[in-house]
Design a protein around this motif. Structure first.
Motif, PDB file in Angstrom:
ATOM      1  N   SER A 226       0.468  -1.177  -0.096  1.00  8.74           N
ATOM      2  CA  SER A 226      -0.198  -0.427  -0.516  1.00  8.74           C
ATOM      3  C   SER A 226       0.767   1.050  -0.122  1.00  8.74           C
ATOM      4  O   SER A 226      -0.025   2.614   0.176  1.00  8.74           O
ATOM      5  N   GLY A 227       2.381   0.631  -0.140  1.00  9.20           N
ATOM      6  CA  GLY A 227       3.203   2.504   0.243  1.00  9.20           C
ATOM      7  C   GLY A 227       3.493   2.800   1.272  1.00  9.20           C
ATOM      8  O   GLY A 227       3.809   3.625   1.424  1.00  9.20           O
ATOM      9  N   ARG A 228       2.915   2.750   2.353  1.00  9.08           N
ATOM     10  CA  ARG A 228       3.055   2.755   3.550  1.00  9.08           C
ATOM     11  C   ARG A 228       4.616   2.308   4.435  1.00  9.08           C
ATOM     12  O   ARG A 228       4.579   2.593   5.930  1.00  9.08           O
ATOM     13  N   GLN A 229       5.021   1.919   3.898  1.00  9.86           N
ATOM     14  CA  GLN A 229       5.691   0.964   4.738  1.00  9.86           C
ATOM     15  C   GLN A 229       7.370   1.970   4.853  1.00  9.86           C
ATOM     16  O   GLN A 229       7.153   2.623   3.952  1.00  9.86           O
ATOM     17  N   ASP A 230       7.248   1.892   6.086  1.00  7.32           N
ATOM     18  CA  ASP A 230       8.624   2.716   6.319  1.00  7.32           C
ATOM     19  C   ASP A 230      10.371   2.168   5.638  1.00  7.32           C
ATOM     20  O   ASP A 230      10.358   1.205   5.305  1.00  7.32           O
ATOM     21  N   PRO A 231      10.269   2.226   4.506  1.00  5.98           N
ATOM     22  CA  PRO A 231      11.638   2.021   4.045  1.00  5.98           C
ATOM     23  C   PRO A 231      13.057   2.099   4.700  1.00  5.98           C
ATOM     24  O   PRO A 231      14.122   0.777   3.518  1.00  5.98           O
TER      25      PRO A 231
ATOM     26  N   GLY B 166      12.217  -0.886   6.742  1.00  2.00           N
ATOM     27  CA  GLY B 166      11.857  -2.175   5.925  1.00  2.00           C
ATOM     28  C   GLY B 166      10.330  -3.149   6.661  1.00  2.00           C
ATOM     29  O   GLY B 166       9.536  -3.412   6.173  1.00  2.00           O
ATOM     30  N   TRP B 167      10.167  -2.050   8.394  1.00  2.00           N
ATOM     31  CA  TRP B 167       9.150  -2.939   9.417  1.00  2.00           C
ATOM     32  C   TRP B 167       8.574  -1.702   8.940  1.00  2.00           C
ATOM     33  O   TRP B 167       8.685  -0.374   9.073  1.00  2.00           O
ATOM     34  N   GLY B 168       7.099  -1.445  10.073  1.00  2.00           N
ATOM     35  CA  GLY B 168       6.412  -0.281  10.379  1.00  2.00           C
ATOM     36  C   GLY B 168       6.306   0.733   9.257  1.00  2.00           C
ATOM     37  O   GLY B 168       6.375   0.148   7.493  1.00  2.00           O
TER      38      GLY B 168
END
Length: 323
Positions: free
Chosen positions: A57-62, A65-67
């Protein structure tokens, strides 16, 4: 083309994101590990499932890598002030998902129903299933006799303990999520993602009927390596995950190498996507009866995700045709 992906967590989520973004007309179904789910502060936390939902969904912390990206941590600060024994960090926006899910579960709804509704709310155009609606738990038995939840081992202990053995509590008596076995049989390609084989795939493979179904469709199943032995790891979090993967593989009787990973799946998959940096392992994997396709697999380090997707689709289709 119908594709079913098995696995969760950071590595697999990157591949699923690449598959979803690649314009191939892929009808994608993802079955995500729930063996590392844990109850914290009265909430059902689903690390692998949420990592996949956030990535797609494009919400991931890049960076992590999680959250969730642009996260705040006010609730965790308050819990720390209360001396709540906090060791598992949950961001404020992440907590909203856990509150929503837990409320629905406590009202008697299935985890698969809640996951589907979250995927819809997040605008994800594919099926995202927990591998099972039942509660299963990966446990790690350490050399000093402790029996730890996998999250305790990975996060609290930082995978810094000798591992004697692992087991999945409840998996043998648990059924796969509704429709999962049918999706596997109907798929053109089944992809076992680059996840920890023991912690992220072991609980999925241990569900009733899973190994038998995958063994029957071995010809169309491809593994993407989670291990790139020839590229040094610099990120601290990645080092911890790699250490965990190595410890658990060795405890299960397999080498912590691409060959060891291939051996872990040799009765379930007929093709293997190997990173170009590890081509020295090719012949040993082929000796296990697997067709090997090489690709640059480390998309988070700049590898072309489209090239990786084309390689795994080629591996799966060619394997099914007996090439």
């Amino acid at each position: 083309m119908k594709v079913v992906g098995l696995g969760g967590g950071i590595g697999a989520s990157r591949l699923w994101k690449a598959l979803l973004a690649y314009d191939t007309g892929v009808d994608l179904t993802l079955a995500v590990n729930t063996g590392d789910d844990i109850w914290i502060h009265g909430l059902r936390i689903c690390p692998d499932l949420d990592t996949v939902l956030y990535a797609l969904s494009g919400r991931q912390d890049p960076g992590r890598g999680w959250g969730v990206r642009d996260e705040t941590w006010e609730c965790m600060r308050a819990l720390t002030e209360l001396d709540a024994g906090q060791w598992f960090n949950l961001g404020d926006r992440d907590l909203a998902v856990h509150l929503y899910r837990t409320g629905r579960l406590q009202a008697g709804q299935r985890l698969s129903t809640v996951a589907a509704d979250l995927a819809h709310a997040f605008g994800i155009p594919c099926r995202v299933l927990p591998a099972t609606d039942a509660e299963v738990t990966t446990r790690v038995v350490t050399g000093d006799g402790r029996d730890l939840h996998y999250q305790e081992f990975l996060v609290r202990e930082r995978a810094d303990a000798d591992v004697l053995s692992t087991y999945v509590e409840g998996a043998g008596a648990a059924d796969p999520a509704p429709g999962l076995l049918a999706h596997l049989v109907a798929a053109d390609i089944v992809v076992i993602g680059p996840s920890n084989p023991v912690a992220s795939l072991g609980p999925v493979l241990g569900l009733r009927g899973m190994r038998e179904t995958l063994s029957a469709i071995r010809a169309k199943t491809v593994v993407v390596t989670p291990t790139v032995e020839s590229v040094p790891i610099t990120d601290r979090g990645e080092r911890g995950r790699a250490r965990s993967r190595a410890l658990l593989l060795r405890a299960a009787g397999f080498d912590a190498t691409p060959v060891g990973v291939a051996a872990f799946y040799e009765d379930l998959a007929s093709a293997f996507v190997l990173d170009r940096a590890d081509t020295g392992h090719r012949s040993a994997i082929e000796e296990l009866g697997m067709r090997v396709v090489t690709a640059d697999t480390l998309v988070h380090r700049g590898a072309d995700p489209g090239h990786l997707v084309r390689a795994l689709l080629e591996a799966g289709l060619t394997a099914e045709l007996g090439g």
